[in-house]
Design an enzyme around this catalytic site. Structure first.
Site, mmCIF file in Angstrom:
data_model
loop_
_atom_site.group_PDB
_atom_site.id
_atom_site.type_symbol
_atom_site.label_atom_id
_atom_site.label_comp_id
_atom_site.label_asym_id
_atom_site.label_seq_id
_atom_site.Cartn_x
_atom_site.Cartn_y
_atom_site.Cartn_z
ATOM 1 N N LYS A 111 2.914 4.555 0.952
ATOM 2 C CA LYS A 111 3.450 5.173 2.170
ATOM 3 C C LYS A 111 3.140 6.665 2.094
ATOM 4 O O LYS A 111 3.784 7.404 1.358
ATOM 5 C CB LYS A 111 4.953 4.952 2.295
ATOM 6 C CG LYS A 111 5.517 5.502 3.601
ATOM 7 C CD LYS A 111 7.012 5.282 3.707
ATOM 8 C CE LYS A 111 7.507 5.803 5.058
ATOM 9 N NZ LYS A 111 7.232 7.242 5.251
ATOM 10 N N GLU B 292 0.852 -1.189 0.000
ATOM 11 C CA GLU B 292 0.000 0.000 0.000
ATOM 12 C C GLU B 292 0.889 1.240 0.000
ATOM 13 O O GLU B 292 2.077 1.155 0.328
ATOM 14 C CB GLU B 292 -0.943 -0.005 1.208
ATOM 15 C CG GLU B 292 -0.241 -0.173 2.540
ATOM 16 C CD GLU B 292 -1.180 -0.714 3.623
ATOM 17 O OE1 GLU B 292 -2.166 -0.020 3.938
ATOM 18 O OE2 GLU B 292 -0.910 -1.799 4.171
ATOM 19 N N TYR C 115 -4.894 2.458 8.445
ATOM 20 C CA TYR C 115 -4.196 1.246 8.020
ATOM 21 C C TYR C 115 -4.058 0.207 9.127
ATOM 22 O O TYR C 115 -3.513 -0.876 8.898
ATOM 23 C CB TYR C 115 -2.789 1.601 7.513
ATOM 24 C CG TYR C 115 -1.945 2.352 8.517
ATOM 25 C CD1 TYR C 115 -1.293 1.699 9.554
ATOM 26 C CD2 TYR C 115 -1.803 3.733 8.425
ATOM 27 C CE1 TYR C 115 -0.531 2.392 10.479
ATOM 28 C CE2 TYR C 115 -1.044 4.440 9.343
ATOM 29 C CZ TYR C 115 -0.415 3.755 10.368
ATOM 30 O OH TYR C 115 0.336 4.445 11.289
ATOM 31 N N CYS D 290 27.766 42.032 3.222
ATOM 32 C CA CYS D 290 26.368 41.607 3.242
ATOM 33 C C CYS D 290 25.661 42.159 2.007
ATOM 34 O O CYS D 290 25.780 43.357 1.714
ATOM 35 C CB CYS D 290 25.679 42.101 4.515
ATOM 36 S SG CYS D 290 23.879 41.871 4.514
ATOM 37 N N ASP E 164 2.947 10.549 2.861
ATOM 38 C CA ASP E 164 3.864 11.550 3.411
ATOM 39 C C ASP E 164 3.032 12.512 4.257
ATOM 40 O O ASP E 164 2.761 13.648 3.878
ATOM 41 C CB ASP E 164 4.578 12.294 2.285
ATOM 42 C CG ASP E 164 5.771 13.094 2.797
ATOM 43 O OD1 ASP E 164 6.120 12.937 3.980
ATOM 44 O OD2 ASP E 164 6.341 13.864 2.018
#
Length: 702
Positions: free
Chosen positions: A116, A114, A233, A428, A118
């Site tokens: 996975k 099945e 699940y 910078c 996220d």
């Protein structure tokens, strides 16, 4: 490596893995991909296996990451909520199949496959057909109670049909737990960002982070507005208390015979399951399903990063068992990061809230993992030199964990002599101040504490969710206030007038009053949130909580000596020096003084926990403790909290300053070091006796 180098590498890896765990689980701002994280973890496991003398049960190899949040009550899981072991290539899948078949002694094997997801793990409990509890994964043994937020998910029914118990393959079920993954649809994510952009708010970084942040939001109306979804699940019955799994096992007829029937029951109960669910009887069939799922990846309206492989039989799941961190009957196969080739057109510079200057690759837009990528971080100039990245290069781009675009490598065969190296700046790019490089760091920084980019970053941090959580103050509003000269720092926010705000472009009376109310609420934020809001280098949410528990107000914290800070658990000498330097420096003191003048800091701050009343001779007061090993009567965190409540200090490492080591089972190297230094050692029984003598009682706030 010699022994000293190995020990130093182990120490570095443990600290680095802990840092990445905090970034992923608590701050939802991961810096590296799952594969890079797993490589660090594997290196640490290999070193610890080769050098058992430095084993430590507090190592990240012996525990799972945690997303625990102090703002929510903590509740024990009915059974541990473990993570699956990750794999990244077909050879590892084949090795898993070979091991399972060997452990099953030649019995027939059937796997399930099945997606996975996220997303973010969630457990929900039902009693007598009604939803009673929603829990996050937490540290795997206990999670955060987010029941109110779980109730807002339209796909989670608050009550079940009257005949719900008949769907189970055995009688007498009164309560059960279902586990799943909460996610945000890609279409919903895009719509939310469209709305936030129109409202001048900061855009959400990615669906997974947005999901994690939403579930930890205190405003249930906002959670409902986000429109989260869920796939379940796992399913099992609970006993009569609803706190533990039913004591029966598959062999006794008190469990589902296989994962297929478990998923069918979830579906019958009205709890959503992913439509992609297949079985495989051998390795070729298994790998064919993995290829099919990978091919569907870009067509889905949600993010997946791999496939979950399980032994279908629940009886064999129990027999195969689990390690301390992961079940031996399952595997998470992670899809390889999708790659794309594009032109690096330019390198630009970003200045963060701590002054760190980061090179960014400006790319010819390219489709990658379902989105268009036009920028990628280059991290620092060491990375530019190591990878020999030049403007005008053809580069290979990946998205680490399908989240963070990064330049993987250059393709030097396409160079024609026009490509240019990018030197490190000596000024910078925003304010022109000379750059500085702190000892031991690879990063370049702007040396100007009032650089506009630094101030803007500090303000965004100050207003963020784990800090002041200021309603109505987004990044675009901050930029507007700075551009118009209305503010120069966080304290100026509290002086903004409603009539001035309401006259700004895109503002009105309602938005002005919303911000004013948000600023007033910021003054009442918990003490640890105010510490975090200051933006002290290396002080995250958990470190701020440690400081809040030790120092009652800003005055006590400002005067803390580095050596005292170094003794605190989770801090140590490096962070302790950073905290002391921040308050001793001119910029830090000016910030605190300005916030004091704005009535941001209170005479009595809202402390994170109430003190535990004690009586009798307090043997703990003033002593420094280290707690290690596995305790039976309480967790190590509970033991540390008990010591702290009695006036003791708890640190994470044994040194000459340690007064007492509390040692449970498998105490490891800390016990050896304490013995070598002649430090008194208390075993658990003696420790509990000392607690009782001091009048300590477990009142529930440890």
């Amino acid at each position: 490596m010699d022994r000293d180098q190995v020990r130093d590498r182990i120490t570095f890896l443990r600290e680095e893995i802990d840092r990445h765990n905090r970034l992923y689980y608590r701050q939802t701002t991961p810096e590296i991909s799952d594969q890079e994280f797993d490589a660090l973890l594997q290196e640490l496991q290999d070193l610890e296996a080769a050098h058992p003398e430095w084993a430590d049960d507090s190592s990240p190899t012996a525990r799972v990451g945690s997303d625990s949040d102090e703002r929510f009550p903590s509740v024990a899981h009915s059974v541990p909520m473990l993570s699956l072991q990750n794999s990244y290539d077909s050879a590892e899948v084949a090795a898993f199949d070979q091991r399972v078949r060997k452990d099953m002694g030649g019995h027939e094997v059937l796997y399930t496959v099945e997606p996975k997801m996220d997303g973010v793990a969630l457990a929900v409990r039902y009693r007598q057909g009604r939803l009673t509890l929603g829990l996050t994964r937490g540290d795997g043994t206990k999670g955060d109670d987010i029941t109110a937020n779980a109730r807002t998910l339209a796909e989670i029914p608050d009550s079940l049909p009257p005949d719900w118990a008949s769907f189970f393959p055995w009688s007498g079920v009164t309560a059960f737990e279902a586990r799943g993954e909460v996610y945000l649809k890609l279409s919903q994510f895009a719509e939310l960002n469209k709305q936030r952009e129109a409202e001048g708010q900061e855009l959400l970084a990615n669906p997974r982070n947005a999901t994690a942040g939403t579930l930890k939001t205190l405003d249930t109306a906002e959670v409902a507005r986000r429109g989260l979804s869920v796939f379940f699940y796992q399913l099992f019955a609970l006993d009569d208390t609803g706190q533990e799994r039913h004591p029966g096992h598959v062999s006794e007829g008190r469990d589902f015979p296989d994962h297929q029937s478990e998923m069918a029951t979830l579906d019958a109960l009205g709890l959503p399951v992913n439509p992609f669910f297949r079985t495989a009887k051998d390795l070729p069939e298994l790998q064919a399903h993995l290829e099919d799922l990978a091919g569907m990846r870009d067509t889905l309206d949600y993010q997946i990063d791999g496939a979950v492989i399980k032994v279908d039989s629940r009886l064999w799941q129990e027999r195969l068992g689990s390690t301390a961190k992961a079940p031996r009957w399952g595997l998470a196969f992670k899809f390889p990061a999708e790659e794309a080739v594009t032109l690096l057109k330019e390198i630009t510079l970003q200045v963060g809230r701590t002054g760190v200057i980061t090179p960014v690759a400006e790319l010819e837009p390219v489709r990658l993992a379902g989105t268009t990528v036009s920028r990628a971080t280059l991290h620092n100039w060491d990375e530019l030199q190591r990878k020999d990245i030049r403007v005008g290069d053809q580069v290979v781009v990946v998205k680490g964990g399908d989240i963070i675009p990064k330049v993987l490598r250059v393709l030097p065969e396409y160079r024609d002599g026009t490509q240019l190296s990018f030197p490190a700046p000596d000024q910078c790019p925003v304010c022109g101040t000379a750059t500085v490089q702190q000892e031991g760091e690879v990063a370049l920084r702007c040396g100007n504490p009032v650089c506009p980019a630094v101030v803007a970053g500090q303000l965004r941090h100050f207003a963020s969710r784990n800090a002041c959580d200021i309603d109505g103050l987004g990044g675009r509003s901050i930029d507007l206030f700075l551009e118009l000269g209305l503010i120069e720092g966080p304290a100026d926010l509290f002086a903004l007038k409603s009539e001035v705000l309401s006259a700004l472009p895109g503002w009105g009376e309602k938005s002005a009053e919303r911000l004013r109310a948000g600023l007033q609420a910021a003054r009442q934020r918990p003490w640890q949130a105010k510490i975090f809001a200051l933006g002290i280098p290396q002080v995250g949410v958990s470190t701020a909580l440690t400081l809040a528990r030790q120092f009652p107000d800003i005055h006590a914290l400002m005067e803390a000596a580095p050596e005292d800070l170094a003794l605190l658990d989770d801090i140590g000498p490096v962070v302790g020096e950073q905290v002391a330097t921040f308050f001793q420096g001119e910029a830090g003191r000016q910030l605190v003084q300005a916030l004091l003048a704005a009535d941001f800091f209170l005479e009595t701050e809202q402390l994170p926990t109430a003190p535990i009343s004690v009586s009798g001779d307090n043997w703990f007061a003033g002593k420094t403790f280290v707690v290690t090993g596995t305790l039976e009567a309480m967790t190590r965190d509970e033991a540390k909290a008990a010591v702290t409540s009695l006036g003791g200090k708890v640190t994470g490492s044994v040194s000459k300053k340690t007064d007492v080591l509390v040692a449970g089972e498998k105490a490891g190297s800390k016990l050896t070091k304490a013995t070598d230094l002649g430090i008194p050692v208390l075993e658990e029984e003696a420790f509990l006796e000392k607690l009782a003598e001091a009048g300590w009682q477990d009142t529930g706030n440890v």
